[in-house]
Design an enzyme around this catalytic site. Structure first.
Site, PDB file in Angstrom:
ATOM      1  N   PRO A   1       0.811  -1.231   0.000  1.00 27.71           N
ATOM      2  CA  PRO A   1       0.000   0.000   0.000  1.00 27.71           C
ATOM      3  C   PRO A   1       0.842   1.277   0.000  1.00 27.71           C
ATOM      4  O   PRO A   1       0.410   2.304  -0.526  1.00 27.71           O
ATOM      5  CB  PRO A   1      -0.827  -0.091   1.281  1.00 27.71           C
TER       6      PRO A   1
ATOM      7  N   ASP B   1       9.679  -2.689  -8.599  1.00 31.14           N
ATOM      8  CA  ASP B   1      10.582  -3.442  -7.742  1.00 31.14           C
ATOM      9  C   ASP B   1      11.604  -2.470  -7.169  1.00 31.14           C
ATOM     10  O   ASP B   1      12.201  -1.693  -7.913  1.00 31.14           O
ATOM     11  CB  ASP B   1      11.265  -4.574  -8.508  1.00 31.14           C
TER      12      ASP B   1
ATOM     13  N   PHE C   1       7.020   4.013   4.651  1.00 33.43           N
ATOM     14  CA  PHE C   1       6.913   2.575   4.904  1.00 33.43           C
ATOM     15  C   PHE C   1       8.302   1.955   4.782  1.00 33.43           C
ATOM     16  O   PHE C   1       9.262   2.640   4.416  1.00 33.43           O
ATOM     17  CB  PHE C   1       5.921   1.924   3.923  1.00 33.43           C
TER      18      PHE C   1
HETATM   19  P1  ITT Z   1       5.354  -5.778  -4.240  1.00 35.75           P
HETATM   20  O1  ITT Z   1       6.475  -6.680  -4.731  1.00 35.75           O
HETATM   21  O2  ITT Z   1       4.044  -6.478  -4.066  1.00 35.75           O
HETATM   22  O3  ITT Z   1       5.230  -4.522  -5.054  1.00 35.75           O
HETATM   23  P2  ITT Z   1       7.063  -5.519  -1.891  1.00 35.75           P
HETATM   24  O4  ITT Z   1       6.923  -4.738  -0.617  1.00 35.75           O
HETATM   25  O5  ITT Z   1       7.359  -6.978  -1.775  1.00 35.75           O
HETATM   26  O6  ITT Z   1       5.728  -5.261  -2.759  1.00 35.75           O
HETATM   27  P3  ITT Z   1       9.649  -4.941  -3.115  1.00 35.75           P
HETATM   28  O7  ITT Z   1      10.071  -6.362  -3.202  1.00 35.75           O
HETATM   29  O8  ITT Z   1       9.940  -4.064  -4.267  1.00 35.75           O
HETATM   30  O9  ITT Z   1       8.103  -4.797  -2.826  1.00 35.75           O
HETATM   31  O10 ITT Z   1      10.230  -4.217  -1.833  1.00 35.75           O
HETATM   32  C1  ITT Z   1      11.478  -4.500  -1.320  1.00 35.75           C
HETATM   33  C2  ITT Z   1      11.575  -4.018   0.102  1.00 35.75           C
HETATM   34  O11 ITT Z   1      11.958  -2.653   0.075  1.00 35.75           O
HETATM   35  C3  ITT Z   1      10.320  -4.102   0.935  1.00 35.75           C
HETATM   36  O12 ITT Z   1      10.719  -4.508   2.228  1.00 35.75           O
HETATM   37  C4  ITT Z   1       9.761  -2.687   0.940  1.00 35.75           C
HETATM   38  O13 ITT Z   1       9.080  -2.386   2.131  1.00 35.75           O
HETATM   39  C5  ITT Z   1      11.039  -1.875   0.806  1.00 35.75           C
HETATM   40  N1  ITT Z   1      10.809  -0.654   0.055  1.00 35.75           N
HETATM   41  C6  ITT Z   1      10.459  -0.550  -1.253  1.00 35.75           C
HETATM   42  N2  ITT Z   1      10.307   0.741  -1.605  1.00 35.75           N
HETATM   43  C7  ITT Z   1      10.567   1.465  -0.491  1.00 35.75           C
HETATM   44  C8  ITT Z   1      10.552   2.829  -0.197  1.00 35.75           C
HETATM   45  O14 ITT Z   1      10.200   3.732  -1.100  1.00 35.75           O
HETATM   46  N3  ITT Z   1      10.853   3.219   1.038  1.00 35.75           N
HETATM   47  C9  ITT Z   1      11.191   2.321   1.984  1.00 35.75           C
HETATM   48  N4  ITT Z   1      11.214   1.000   1.803  1.00 35.75           N
HETATM   49  C10 ITT Z   1      10.910   0.576   0.572  1.00 35.75           C
END
Ligand code: ITT
Length: 186
Positions: free
Chosen positions: A9, A61, A145
């Site tokens: 989210p 990603d 987040f």
């Molecule tokens: P989806 O694959 O369903 O999109 P996910 O949370 O699994 O969701 P990722 O594998 O891309 O997505 O995320 C990798 C990690 O990095 C995950 O723990 C996220 O919470 C974190 N993350 C991604 N973008 C971030 C941001 O802008 N700020 C802080 N943490 C981030």
């Protein structure tokens, strides 16, 4: 309609703040392949998501790459957040002299167009990357987040910014800007 495919989210909030009504969210967990960089993971995810949705999709990603750990957790950021957690990542980095790090975000777009060499049925994917460099700090802030509370950029952690302010400087904001410019041209 363009579908923004994610289970996160926080990502959706930022993408919606940037792209507004141009996107519709689609909650779907695509299989994440193992790779050292984000591009192949996002591209494979976009092809799988397109096959699921049947309409144009964007997958996102992202990961946190810490210099002194040779880019760890990088593509394993999600696994590391779920296992040891964000506070522990700060504790591991705390004693290091170099706490520089970068967030990376790859947006991968797929609309079902066959790739140039379509003999194996592969679908074309366009990738848009955004990067922001900062420093790992003790957790601060209640917004954002994931790793936002421990990532400081120009004196503030990403968890101290609104989604709009974060988009103005973040990896995702930069990837969204480059995707939006290209998409507008299509
Ligand atoms: P989806 O694959 O369903 O999109 P996910 O949370 O699994 O969701 P990722 O594998 O891309 O997505 O995320 C990798 C990690 O990095 C995950 O723990 C996220 O919470 C974190 N993350 C991604 N973008 C971030 C941001 O802008 N700020 C802080 N943490 C981030």
């Amino acid at each position: 309609m363009l579908h923004y495919v994610t289970t996160n989210p926080g990502k959706l909030r930022e993408a919606s703040s940037y792209l507004g009504e141009a996107i519709e969210s689609y909650e779907y967990e695509y299989a994440e392949i193992q790779a050292k960089t984000l591009e192949p993971i996002a591209a494979a995810g976009a092809r799988e998501a397109y096959r699921e949705v049947g309409e144009p999709v964007v997958v996102d990603d992202a990961g946190l790459f810490i210099d002194t750990f040779d880019g760890f957790p990088g593509p394993y950021s999600s696994f590391v957040e779920e296992t040891i957690g964000v506070d522990r990542v700060w504790e591991l980095t705390e004693s290091e002299t170099n706490r520089d790090a970068e967030f990376r975000c790859v947006l991968a777009y797929c609309d079902g167009t066959p790739a140039e060499d379509e003999s194996d049925g592969t679908l074309a994917v366009n990738c848009f990357t955004g990067v922001v460099r900062g420093e790992i700090v003790a957790p601060r802030g209640t917004g954002g987040f994931g790793y936002d509370p421990i990532f400081e950029y120009e004196g503030e952690t990403f968890a101290e910014l609104t989604p709009e302010a974060k988009n103005e400087c973040s990896h995702r904001g930069r990837a969204l800007a480059s995707f939006a410019a290209w998409y507008d041209d299509q």
